[in-house]
Motif scaffolding. Structure first.
Motif, PDB file in Angstrom:
ATOM      1  N   LYS A   1       5.008   7.409  -0.071  1.00 35.72           N
ATOM      2  CA  LYS A   1       5.611   6.552   0.959  1.00 35.72           C
ATOM      3  C   LYS A   1       4.870   5.233   1.018  1.00 35.72           C
ATOM      4  N   ILE A   2       5.628   4.203   1.320  1.00 32.96           N
ATOM      5  CA  ILE A   2       5.046   2.884   1.459  1.00 32.96           C
ATOM      6  C   ILE A   2       4.460   2.778   2.852  1.00 32.96           C
ATOM      7  N   LYS A   3       3.160   2.535   2.927  1.00 30.37           N
ATOM      8  CA  LYS A   3       2.469   2.431   4.220  1.00 30.37           C
ATOM      9  C   LYS A   3       2.492   1.017   4.763  1.00 30.37           C
ATOM     10  N   ALA A   4       2.333   0.043   3.880  1.00 34.60           N
ATOM     11  CA  ALA A   4       2.263  -1.354   4.311  1.00 34.60           C
ATOM     12  C   ALA A   4       3.069  -2.194   3.332  1.00 34.60           C
ATOM     13  N   PRO A   5       4.337  -2.457   3.653  1.00 30.63           N
ATOM     14  CA  PRO A   5       5.144  -3.241   2.730  1.00 30.63           C
ATOM     15  C   PRO A   5       4.740  -4.714   2.698  1.00 30.63           C
ATOM     16  N   GLY A  52      -1.227  -1.810 -10.317  1.00 31.77           N
ATOM     17  CA  GLY A  52      -1.860  -1.376  -9.078  1.00 31.77           C
ATOM     18  C   GLY A  52      -3.182  -0.700  -9.351  1.00 31.77           C
ATOM     19  N   LYS A  53      -3.789  -0.200  -8.265  1.00 31.83           N
ATOM     20  CA  LYS A  53      -5.058   0.515  -8.413  1.00 31.83           C
ATOM     21  C   LYS A  53      -5.207   1.528  -7.280  1.00 31.83           C
ATOM     22  N   VAL A  54      -6.036   2.518  -7.524  1.00 33.27           N
ATOM     23  CA  VAL A  54      -6.386   3.511  -6.503  1.00 33.27           C
ATOM     24  C   VAL A  54      -7.381   2.850  -5.568  1.00 33.27           C
ATOM     25  N   GLU A  83      -4.379   6.912  -2.196  1.00 30.24           N
ATOM     26  CA  GLU A  83      -3.792   5.673  -1.698  1.00 30.24           C
ATOM     27  C   GLU A  83      -3.854   4.620  -2.802  1.00 30.24           C
ATOM     28  N   LEU A  84      -2.733   3.943  -2.989  1.00 35.94           N
ATOM     29  CA  LEU A  84      -2.589   2.959  -4.063  1.00 35.94           C
ATOM     30  C   LEU A  84      -2.302   1.582  -3.492  1.00 35.94           C
ATOM     31  N   GLU A  85      -2.865   0.563  -4.101  1.00 34.17           N
ATOM     32  CA  GLU A  85      -2.520  -0.821  -3.789  1.00 34.17           C
ATOM     33  C   GLU A  85      -1.734  -1.355  -4.973  1.00 34.17           C
ATOM     34  N   LEU A  86      -0.529  -1.875  -4.711  1.00 31.79           N
ATOM     35  CA  LEU A  86       0.305  -2.434  -5.765  1.00 31.79           C
ATOM     36  C   LEU A  86       0.133  -3.937  -5.808  1.00 31.79           C
ATOM     37  N   ILE A 139       0.869  -1.184   0.000  1.00 31.74           N
ATOM     38  CA  ILE A 139       0.000   0.000   0.000  1.00 31.74           C
ATOM     39  C   ILE A 139       0.902   1.230   0.000  1.00 31.74           C
ATOM     40  N   VAL A 140       0.611   2.170  -0.890  1.00 28.88           N
ATOM     41  CA  VAL A 140       1.412   3.386  -1.044  1.00 28.88           C
ATOM     42  C   VAL A 140       0.521   4.603  -0.858  1.00 28.88           C
ATOM     43  N   GLU A 141       1.022   5.581  -0.117  1.00 27.70           N
ATOM     44  CA  GLU A 141       0.336   6.870   0.013  1.00 27.70           C
ATOM     45  C   GLU A 141       1.045   7.871  -0.893  1.00 27.70           C
ATOM     46  N   MET A 142       0.286   8.467  -1.799  1.00 32.35           N
ATOM     47  CA  MET A 142       0.821   9.486  -2.705  1.00 32.35           C
ATOM     48  C   MET A 142       0.192  10.826  -2.321  1.00 32.35           C
ATOM     49  N   LYS A 143       1.010  11.701  -1.778  1.00 29.17           N
ATOM     50  CA  LYS A 143       0.536  13.034  -1.385  1.00 29.17           C
ATOM     51  C   LYS A 143       0.791  13.981  -2.554  1.00 29.17           C
ATOM     52  N   THR A 144      -0.295  14.576  -3.065  1.00 29.63           N
ATOM     53  CA  THR A 144      -0.186  15.527  -4.178  1.00 29.63           C
ATOM     54  C   THR A 144      -0.586  16.918  -3.700  1.00 29.63           C
ATOM     55  N   SER A 145      -0.362  17.906  -4.543  1.00 26.19           N
ATOM     56  CA  SER A 145      -0.762  19.275  -4.211  1.00 26.19           C
ATOM     57  C   SER A 145      -2.277  19.443  -4.235  1.00 26.19           C
TER      58      SER A 145
END
Length: 187
Positions: free
Chosen positions: A181-185, A144-146, A35-38, A24-30
């Protein structure tokens, strides 16, 4: 005895499930957080590549440089002034993994060479079947997916765009990837 076997089997599947968890990845944008699942198991080369870029902070300060409503938003390789960042080696195309370019999925951008993906990725805004692997089309690898923040993706999709330098569909006001950032590797 049968209850014990069923319980033991169920517990075994739970353990296997934990071991095969997706990243699980958190992508912080402006514009907001997505949140993305790979899909670690379905696209291991692509996911490992993406995670290396995240771990090195490569994506921090890059922008969504190509935004086409009804199609996709693309980013992960250029700075606000549309300079391309130096990337790692390209990777093998994993578009044969059975995953489809449907709304909310994350896929690798590439050049004409099917094995030319590096850092740039896109998020599909619609079901884009023409991007899937077909008999004469190498396809674009979904990895992955949102899972949270599709409303943020839709906001990005609707920003005004312009032609800038040699690029088309560039947001008038930069949409920055502040960090990932990777939230859950994967275990």
């Amino acid at each position: 005895m049968l209850k014990q076997i069923i319980l033991a089997t169920t517990m075994g599947f739970a353990t296997i499930s934990v071991m095969a968890a997706n990243t699980i990845v958190e992508m912080k944008t402006s514009v907001g957080v997505v949140e993305l699942e790979l899909y670690d198991d379905k696209a291991p080369i692509t996911v490992d590549n993406f995670k290396r870029y995240i771990d090195s902070s490569f994506y921090n300060g890059t922008v969504f440089h190509r935004v086409i409503p009804g199609f996709m938003i693309q980013g992960g390789g250029m700075t606000k002034d549309l300079s391309e960042k130096q990337t790692n080696e390209t990777i093998r195309n994993e578009s044969s993994n059975g995953l489809l370019n449907s709304r909310g999925t994350l896929a690798m951008a590439r050049r004409n060479d099917p094995n030319s993906a590096s850092s740039q990725f896109f998020i599909n805004l619609e079901d884009n079947a023409f991007l899937n692997k077909a008999e004469r089309n190498a396809g674009y690898a979904v990895f992955g997916k949102v899972i949270k923040g599709m409303d943020i993706v839709d906001k990005i999709a609707n920003v005004p765009t312009q032609n800038k330098l040699t690029h088309q569909d560039v947001p008038v006001e930069a949409v920055e990837i502040i960090n990932m950032k990777i939230k859950a590797p994967t275990n």
